[in-house]
Write a protein that holds these residues in place. Structure first.
Motif: not given
Lengths: 292, 277
Positions: B6, B10, B13-14, B17-18, B20-21, B24
């Motif tokens: 990890y 990464t 990116m994690e 991504a969170i 972004l969510a 969203f």
């Protein structure tokens, strides 16, 4: 022998009869009736519609609503197909990395898709009218202070945003299924040979997931072209009929204007276009299956 | 990527991504947060959290949209239509695969070809046909219409699956004296289960959320499903956002729970359904 033949017939009826009956009454019969009515002046009241030849199709070509709704649908479809797929692909790429939260995130990004179009449109009506204004007031970002549903140009993008928001999760699932099947040794070998992330994506990953790309493009194409519910509840086709889709136009022509003849003519043209798109989809998918 | 740990990359990116969510899912924050505020507070600031949880909106919306009845109607039509579709389509698909006569081949082709017909293309004459057969204004009528519309895709999906079931199993049952109907229901149908799950899921999402067909076929408040009662609610209470948002939350809750409970099957079902369809 004879008993056997009777039993074969009975089986044919018991097994295929119910489905065939429902299908014939609900789909086949109305389909052919629609073709006939598109050549008549049926207005829903007159018991016996009279045959008017190609009049409806001539009227349709001159019909302002049909032309603008067609233009809107074509523009909307082009933009929504590209954006939904781009977002879905990027999400798929991100959520196939070794993230600890990836399963949860996949669920969250998919979630909007299970909400039906009608409720989705109402929810976003509030977001555009009240939510965006509040965010705009807090942050001062001009994007949120646009008139959104109140103006023709921004209402178009409003419909696009909602479609992308709800459709991306579905296509993401398809992209993820394809990305998982890309053999890791291929990408690793390329990495060792010094290929950049972009080169790996462009020359290894994308060619290998082309089947998923084709499916997703055509799914989005078919959804966008048939958009109805979400527009009905989000904008009602407005402002000034600027977001009226072909599907909505057919609905209004028939059930608001009561011009069933013209409505069925529009519906027939709509069918031809959707059928062409879908047949092309199946043809391309089949062609690719042979190669694979 | 194989054995990599990890890494920091990464991790970045994690976080991305969170974030972004969260962006969203902001619409859900606005939806739920404001559904718990009095009207004046929504107008004042719709981005803030509610000052105190005000469940009045829910109580009122529950009454106005006759929620238990709408929920019951939605559940009834969804469950009975799917049961009917599974029943008639699995039988038809089975017969078409096992007895590929000219007639059955043409029939199958018709079912498949009809998948390209958009609903709006046939809805106008359908209203007339539904009148002739007394299908208008009743749940059984709507049920029958769903059987007609759903049979194409359902038969198509079952057809592909039946082909993968070896004939030997059935043959041995016939030798043991099982009737053709017994062979199907006792031996073949249980083997279709994975496809039945996919079919139940795809059709549930469709029928539960469907608006236009029930809107055209049903009349009166008694028979309203959730989408219909939401629609009429918005017709009456335009811009009454406090009540409307509570109604919307109650409208989406059942399908969201359905999804969260069955998410693994749903995602598999969608992958299977779209690869074939």
């Amino acid at each position: 022998m004879r008993g056997n033949r009777v039993s074969e017939w009975l089986q044919q009826i018991v097994f295929t009869g119910p489905a065939t009956l429902a299908f014939a009454i609900i789909v086949v019969l109305p389909f052919f009736m629609g073709m006939y009515y598109s050549f008549t002046d049926w207005n829903g009241v007159a018991g016996n519609p009279t045959f008017v030849g190609l009049d409806n199709f001539k009227a349709l070509l001159a019909d302002e609503n049909f032309r603008t709704s067609f233009g809107f649908t074509a523009r909307f479809t082009a933009v929504a197909v590209v954006l939904t797929n781009a977002v879905a692909f990027l999400l798929g790429l991100l959520l196939t990395q070794r993230l600890k939260t990836r399963n949860m995130l996949r669920t969250l990004f998919f979630l909007p898709n299970v909400i039906g179009g009608l409720l989705l449109g109402f929810i976003w009506q509030f977001i555009f009218v009240k939510g965006f204004a509040a965010i705009g007031g807090l942050t001062g970002i001009p994007f949120f202070n646009l008139p959104w549903l109140g103006d023709e140009a921004t209402a178009f993008w409003g419909v696009v945003i909602v479609s992308v928001w709800s459709g991306a999760g579905y296509l993401m699932v398809i992209y993820i299924a394809a990305l998982i099947n890309v053999p890791q040794d291929l990408t690793e070998a390329a990495e060792i040979d010094g290929a950049t992330a972009w080169q790996r994506l462009r020359h290894i990953i994308v060619p290998l997931i082309m089947p998923a790309v084709t499916i997703s493009l055509f799914l989005a194409l078919s959804w966008s072209f048939k958009t109805f519910d979400v527009i009905l509840s989000l904008t009602g086709g407005g402002p000034f009929a600027s977001t009226r889709s072909v599907a909505l136009d057919i609905y209004l022509e028939a059930f608001t204007n009561n011009r069933y003849g013209l409505g069925t003519a529009k519906a027939f043209v709509f069918f031809l276009i959707v059928a062409a798109i879908t047949t092309l989809q199946v043809w391309i998918t089949k062609k690719r299956e042979v190669q694979a | 990527m194989g054995m990599k740990r990890y890494s920091f990359r990464t991790f970045t990116m994690e976080i991305a991504a969170i974030l972004l969510a969260i962006v969203f899912l902001i619409p859900f924050y606005f939806l739920i947060g404001n559904s718990l505020k009095p009207f004046a507070e929504i107008l004042l600031d719709s981005a803030a959290l509610p000052k105190k949880l005000n469940w009045d909106n829910y109580a009122k919306a529950w009454e106005i949209m006759k929620y238990p009845r709408a929920f019951g109607n939605s559940l009834l039509i969804t469950v009975t239509s799917i049961a009917g579709l599974v029943w008639i389509s699995s039988m038809a698909a089975y017969r078409m695969v096992r007895r590929p006569t000219k007639y059955n081949q043409i029939l199958f082709l018709l079912f498949v070809a009809a998948m390209v017909i958009p609903f709006q293309s046939i809805m106008i004459p359908l209203m007339r046909v539904a009148n002739w057969f007394s299908l208008m204004g009743s749940m059984p009528g709507l049920w029958f219409a769903y059987l007609g519309f759903g049979s194409s895709l359902t038969i198509f999906l079952y057809h592909g699956f039946v082909k993968s079931i070896p004939l030997e199993i059935e043959e041995s049952a016939v030798v043991d004296g099982c009737s053709p109907y017994g062979v199907f229901w006792r031996i073949v149908f249980p083997l279709l289960k994975p496809m039945t799950v996919t079919i139940v899921i795809l059709n549930s999402l469709w029928i539960w959320n469907d608006f236009l067909l029930p809107q055209l076929m049903l009349s009166g408040p008694e028979l309203r499903t959730i989408p219909l009662s939401t629609f009429s609610f918005f017709g009456q209470y335009t811009k009454k956002w406090d009540l409307a948002l509570a109604a919307l939350v109650m409208g989406v809750t059942p399908i969201v729970i359905f999804f969260l409970t069955l998410q693994r099957h749903i995602i598999e079902g969608i992958t299977a359904g779209s690869v074939k369809g």
